[in-house]
Design an enzyme around this catalytic site. Structure first.
Site, short mmCIF file in Angstrom:
data_model
loop_
_atom_site.label_atom_id
_atom_site.label_comp_id
_atom_site.label_asym_id
_atom_site.label_seq_id
_atom_site.Cartn_x
_atom_site.Cartn_y
_atom_site.Cartn_z
N GLY A 98 0.82 -1.21 0.00
CA GLY A 98 0.00 0.00 0.00
C GLY A 98 0.85 1.26 0.00
O GLY A 98 1.09 1.83 -1.06
N SER A 194 4.45 -5.35 -3.78
CA SER A 194 4.26 -3.91 -3.85
C SER A 194 5.03 -3.20 -2.73
O SER A 194 6.23 -3.40 -2.58
CB SER A 194 2.76 -3.59 -3.82
OG SER A 194 2.53 -2.24 -4.14
N TYR A 195 4.34 -2.38 -1.90
CA TYR A 195 5.05 -1.69 -0.83
C TYR A 195 5.57 -2.65 0.24
O TYR A 195 6.43 -2.28 1.04
CB TYR A 195 4.17 -0.62 -0.18
CG TYR A 195 4.97 0.34 0.67
CD1 TYR A 195 5.65 1.41 0.10
CD2 TYR A 195 5.09 0.16 2.04
CE1 TYR A 195 6.42 2.27 0.87
CE2 TYR A 195 5.85 1.01 2.82
CZ TYR A 195 6.51 2.07 2.23
OH TYR A 195 7.29 2.91 2.99
N ASP A 406 3.30 -4.55 -15.51
CA ASP A 406 3.09 -3.54 -14.48
C ASP A 406 3.85 -2.27 -14.82
O ASP A 406 5.08 -2.30 -14.97
CB ASP A 406 3.57 -4.08 -13.13
CG ASP A 406 3.41 -3.09 -11.98
OD1 ASP A 406 2.60 -2.15 -12.13
OD2 ASP A 406 4.09 -3.26 -10.96
N HIS A 458 0.77 -5.91 -11.80
CA HIS A 458 1.32 -5.60 -10.48
C HIS A 458 1.01 -6.69 -9.47
O HIS A 458 1.85 -7.03 -8.63
CB HIS A 458 0.73 -4.26 -10.02
CG HIS A 458 1.32 -3.73 -8.76
ND1 HIS A 458 2.63 -3.30 -8.69
CD2 HIS A 458 0.80 -3.54 -7.52
CE1 HIS A 458 2.88 -2.86 -7.47
NE2 HIS A 458 1.79 -2.99 -6.73
#
Length: 487
Positions: A98, A194-195, A406, A458
């Site tokens: 996130g 991701s994060y 992505d 992604h």
């Protein structure tokens, strides 16, 4: 160090005491009261059946672990053991990023969990490509303010950062392992996307550091991250090069963005950079899904709600005649998942929360959401490459995978970041296969394995769940992905 015999005896004793506690036994004076509390809480965390759940042959637990005692911070977890040979399979932690996105709402519900959520949150269906085929999988909602995790201090539900997230996750693991002592010596891996490209190596490096003096060490064996935020400079430059190489922006716009966007600056980016990106988005990039540039976009109504594709009457009739357990399975990729309402509807059901032992006393003053729009990070590392270097020196298994569609955290930026480590190449770039089709490409460095996933965005398992599961299987085995289409 425990011997095999002592480890076995510890496990047997843990199970025996748990059974006795569940049956109402009270330990005699002298038995550790903390252990008694852990066994009772473990029994209370057992999930017997989730609403709308198909029959399963594995055990599952869910609940809270308190990670801070003075203020009161509580992280929510869900844990599913493997259906077969759970005692011989590793423990794997999954984290979504996130920052502010739930590992339940994305990883569990749409990617690698044992179930997928049916339309409108009406129930669950079996995920035949769940990771618990090969491991015992632990999902953690972190930091506080994400999903069901919360703090008694409302400010901690709105503000977070890399440092507190790592510390709380470490405390969670230590205390969770006290609740599940048979996993203390089990091979342990940390994974995410991701994060979580920050969360995973930061937590792993913290474990590596704390293990030197800890009485109970966490048996960390390695990490795996997908489309990971790794380094602000390489991620930023890599995004511009990706957009140009895929004919999404013009050479002129690429050159202008390169001039006005200083990705070496931790405070990037300038107003000129933002303005140029806004122009590129409106005029050149257009209405695509930047998280999966070759996939269809989600059609929405005037209020921004996804428009679901309706089946024809013949299609409805065929669906009604289906009798397999997977009759309600969605297509491999749903372009509306990023704003799908199914998870929100399911996890906000009171019967679901009761079954998950979540929000049991109405502790959370807001509705559960897949991603929090209120969480703000006050500290975010510019780069996690220092943690990579530390983990490489520690001899851990490190895999990095990247969906090649992505444009948000693209494959180019990840390659640039890994190349900057200047690692010798063990196995040169080659095409790997899954079911006789090219699944992507791979290159093995000394200390890091890099894998691309062909046709994935992604969130790799949304586009390519079969290829994603193959990567996980070979990661656990520590083997090269097959370079032969007939293997």
């Amino acid at each position: 160090m425990q011997t095999m015999g002592s480890a076995c005896r510890s496990w047997v004793w843990a199970v025996l005491v748990l059974v006795l506690v569940v049956c109402g036994w009270q330990p005699a004076e002298g038995i550790n009261s903390t252990s008694q509390d852990n066994f009772k809480q473990r029994a209370a965390d057992k999930v017997e059946r989730l609403p709308g759940q198909p029959p399963v042959t594995f055990n599952q637990w869910a609940g809270y672990v308190q990670v801070e005692d003075d203020i009161g911070r509580f992280l929510f977890y869900y844990f599913s053991e493997a259906p077969k040979n759970a005692t011989t399979k590793p423990l794997v932690l999954w984290l979504n990023g996130g920052p502010g996105c739930s590992s339940m709402g994305i990883g569990w519900a749409y990617e690698l969990g044992p179930f997928h959520i049916r339309e409108n949150g009406t129930g669950l269906e079996t995920n035949i490509q769940s990771w618990n085929r090969y491991a015992n999988v632990l999902f953690l909602e972190s930091p506080t303010g994400v999903g069901f995790s919360y703090s008694n201090d409302p400010n901690e539900n709105q503000f977070g950062g890399d440092n507190r997230t790592a510390e709380d996750s470490y405390t969670f693991l230590v205390r969770w392992l006290e609740r599940f002592p048979e996993y203390k010596d089990r091979d342990f891996y940390i994974t995410g996307e991701s994060y979580a490209g920050h969360y995973v190596p930061q937590l792993a490096a913290l474990i590596h550091s704390r293990n030197k003096d800890a009485e109970q060490k966490i048996n960390l064996k390695g990490i795996m991250v997908g489309n990971p935020s790794t380094d602000n400079y390489y991620d930023g430059v890599g995004q511009l090069d990706y957009l140009l190489s895929h004919a999404v922006i013009s050479p002129q716009t690429h050159d202008q963005l390169t001039k006005v966007c200083n990705y070496s600056d931790p405070n990037c980016c300038s107003q000129a950079c933002d303005d140029e990106f806004n122009y590129a988005q409106q005029v050149e990039i257009g209405g695509i899904d930047s998280y999966s540039i070759d996939s269809p976009t989600c059609s929405v109504d005037a209020s921004g709600n996804p428009l679901r594709r309706k089946l024809s009457e013949k299609g409805q009739a065929r669906k009604m005649k289906q009798t397999t357990p997977f009759q309600h399975m969605k297509a491999a990729y749903d372009p509306c998942t990023i704003n799908d309402i199914d998870a929100d509807m399911y996890f906000n059901r009171k019967d679901v929360q009761k079954a998950l032992h979540a929000n049991v006393s109405g502790e959370i003053p807001y509705n559960w959401t897949s991603c929090s729009n209120d969480l703000r990070f006050t500290d975010s590392a510019f780069s996690v490459l220092p943690q990579y270097k530390e983990l490489i020196a520690g001899g851990y298994k490190i895999w990095v995978y990247s969906g090649d569609n992505d444009a948000v955290v693209p494959v180019t930026g990840t390659i640039y970041a890994l190349e900057s480590l200047d690692l010798p190449v063990k196995v040169p770039w080659y095409a790997w296969y899954q079911k006789s089709q090219v699944g992507g490409r791979s290159q093995w460095y000394e200390g890091v394995t890099f894998v691309t996933v062909r046709g994935a965005g992604h969130e790799v398992p949304l586009n390519q769940p079969g290829r994603f599961l193959s990567i996980f299987k070979f990661f656990i085995l520590g083997q090269e992905l097959p370079g032969d289409p007939y293997v």
